[in-house]
Design a protein around this motif. Structure first.
Motif, short mmCIF file in Angstrom:
data_model
loop_
_atom_site.label_atom_id
_atom_site.label_comp_id
_atom_site.label_asym_id
_atom_site.label_seq_id
_atom_site.Cartn_x
_atom_site.Cartn_y
_atom_site.Cartn_z
N SER A 71 0.82 -1.20 0.00
CA SER A 71 0.00 0.00 0.00
C SER A 71 0.86 1.27 0.00
N LEU A 72 0.71 2.13 0.99
CA LEU A 72 1.47 3.38 1.01
C LEU A 72 2.98 3.13 1.03
N GLY A 73 3.39 1.95 1.49
CA GLY A 73 4.81 1.59 1.43
C GLY A 73 5.33 1.61 0.00
N CYS A 74 4.46 1.32 -0.99
CA CYS A 74 4.87 1.38 -2.40
C CYS A 74 5.18 2.82 -2.80
N GLN A 75 4.32 3.74 -2.35
CA GLN A 75 4.58 5.15 -2.65
C GLN A 75 5.85 5.62 -1.94
N LEU A 76 6.11 5.07 -0.76
CA LEU A 76 7.36 5.38 -0.06
C LEU A 76 8.57 4.97 -0.89
N VAL A 77 8.56 3.75 -1.43
CA VAL A 77 9.68 3.28 -2.25
C VAL A 77 9.91 4.20 -3.44
N ALA A 78 8.84 4.56 -4.15
CA ALA A 78 8.98 5.42 -5.33
C ALA A 78 9.51 6.80 -4.95
N SER A 79 9.00 7.36 -3.87
CA SER A 79 9.45 8.70 -3.44
C SER A 79 10.90 8.66 -2.96
N TRP A 80 11.21 7.65 -2.15
CA TRP A 80 12.57 7.51 -1.62
C TRP A 80 13.57 7.33 -2.75
N ALA A 81 13.26 6.44 -3.69
CA ALA A 81 14.20 6.14 -4.79
C ALA A 81 14.45 7.37 -5.65
N GLU A 82 13.46 8.25 -5.76
CA GLU A 82 13.63 9.46 -6.56
C GLU A 82 14.58 10.45 -5.90
N HIS A 83 14.68 10.43 -4.59
CA HIS A 83 15.45 11.45 -3.87
C HIS A 83 16.71 10.95 -3.17
N SER A 84 16.78 9.69 -2.83
CA SER A 84 17.90 9.19 -2.03
C SER A 84 19.16 8.99 -2.89
N ARG A 85 20.27 9.20 -2.27
CA ARG A 85 21.56 8.91 -2.92
C ARG A 85 22.05 7.51 -2.58
N HIS A 86 21.20 6.74 -1.90
CA HIS A 86 21.63 5.44 -1.39
C HIS A 86 20.85 4.28 -2.00
N SER A 87 20.33 4.47 -3.19
CA SER A 87 19.52 3.42 -3.81
C SER A 87 20.33 2.18 -4.16
N ALA A 88 21.65 2.28 -4.20
CA ALA A 88 22.49 1.10 -4.47
C ALA A 88 22.40 0.09 -3.32
N ARG A 89 21.85 0.49 -2.19
CA ARG A 89 21.68 -0.43 -1.06
C ARG A 89 20.44 -1.30 -1.22
N VAL A 90 19.75 -1.16 -2.34
CA VAL A 90 18.54 -1.95 -2.61
C VAL A 90 18.75 -2.74 -3.89
N ALA A 91 18.49 -4.06 -3.81
CA ALA A 91 18.63 -4.94 -4.97
C ALA A 91 17.32 -5.07 -5.75
N GLY A 92 16.18 -4.82 -5.08
CA GLY A 92 14.90 -4.96 -5.75
C GLY A 92 13.77 -4.68 -4.80
N ALA A 93 12.56 -4.54 -5.36
CA ALA A 93 11.39 -4.22 -4.54
C ALA A 93 10.16 -4.97 -5.04
N LEU A 94 9.42 -5.51 -4.08
CA LEU A 94 8.11 -6.09 -4.34
C LEU A 94 7.10 -5.05 -3.87
N LEU A 95 6.31 -4.52 -4.80
CA LEU A 95 5.38 -3.42 -4.54
C LEU A 95 3.95 -3.96 -4.64
N VAL A 96 3.29 -4.10 -3.50
CA VAL A 96 2.00 -4.78 -3.45
C VAL A 96 0.88 -3.78 -3.15
N ALA A 97 -0.09 -3.73 -4.03
CA ALA A 97 -1.29 -2.90 -3.88
C ALA A 97 -0.97 -1.41 -3.71
N PRO A 98 -0.25 -0.83 -4.68
CA PRO A 98 0.02 0.61 -4.57
C PRO A 98 -1.29 1.40 -4.61
N PRO A 99 -1.50 2.30 -3.66
CA PRO A 99 -2.74 3.08 -3.66
C PRO A 99 -2.63 4.29 -4.59
N ASP A 100 -3.74 4.70 -5.08
CA ASP A 100 -3.80 5.90 -5.90
C ASP A 100 -4.04 7.09 -4.97
#
Length: 182
Positions: A71-100
């Motif tokens: 849910s909102l955790g999906c929007q968190l991943v998208a927002s964080w990845a757009e702004h963080s300089r540390h995305s290399a610390r993530v190998a992948g993401a499972l995004l379940v039920a992203p809310p509109d």
């Protein structure tokens, strides 16, 4: 099983004890990222917390994490990845039920999650969308997945893919996480 640490990112109001994320935490040892305020989630605060956790995990210098967002955790991943300089610390993401979060009928607590961040994620992702999610039309979920560069999985009529969906341990979700491990 890989050595990738797995972090669980619940949505608004957290995941209840019978939610598949809580079951994965108990049974598989995945780590939930706790937020200071589950009731009135502030996007910037949640992004800072994710950055903090990932920066403080020394294992991620050698083996990046997998993120499992609901849910909102999906929007968190998208927002964080757009702004963080540390995305290399993530190998992948499972995004379940992203809310509109741009819908007119979203609760006022979620208005600061507008606009939806739509930049392509810098790591592989799988987005799972239900055909009858009350918080996101399947077309909108599919568009978010495309914008994020995520593989789209239509789960069928499973509501918001939460406890009310009756998923239990959700073995199909574990199989999708396994795809990201490879």
């Amino acid at each position: 099983m890989s050595d990738h640490p797995v972090y669980l990112l619940p949505g608004w109001l957290n995941s209840d004890p019978e939610h598949w994320q809580s079951r994965w935490e108990r049974e598989l040892g995945h780590q939930r990222i706790e937020q200071a305020d589950w009731d009135w989630p502030r996007r910037g605060d949640w992004m800072a917390r994710l950055d903090e956790v990932l920066l403080n995990d020394a294992r991620l210098l050698h083996r990046p994490a997998l993120l499992v967002a609901h849910s909102l955790g999906c929007q968190l991943v998208a927002s964080w990845a757009e702004h963080s300089r540390h995305s290399a610390r993530v190998a992948g993401a499972l995004l379940v039920a992203p809310p509109d979060t741009e819908r007119d009928d979203m609760p006022p607590q979620l208005h600061n999650w507008r606009p939806i961040r739509r930049r392509a994620l810098p790591f592989p992702a799988i987005a799972v969308v239900s055909s009858d999610d009350p918080f996101c039309a399947p077309e909108r979920g599919a568009q978010m997945a495309a914008d994020w560069g995520a593989k789209l999985v239509i789960a069928g009529a499973l509501g918001h893919l939460n406890t009310a969906s009756g998923l239990g341990d959700w073995p199909a979700g574990q199989a999708l996480l396994g795809q990201l491990r490879q």
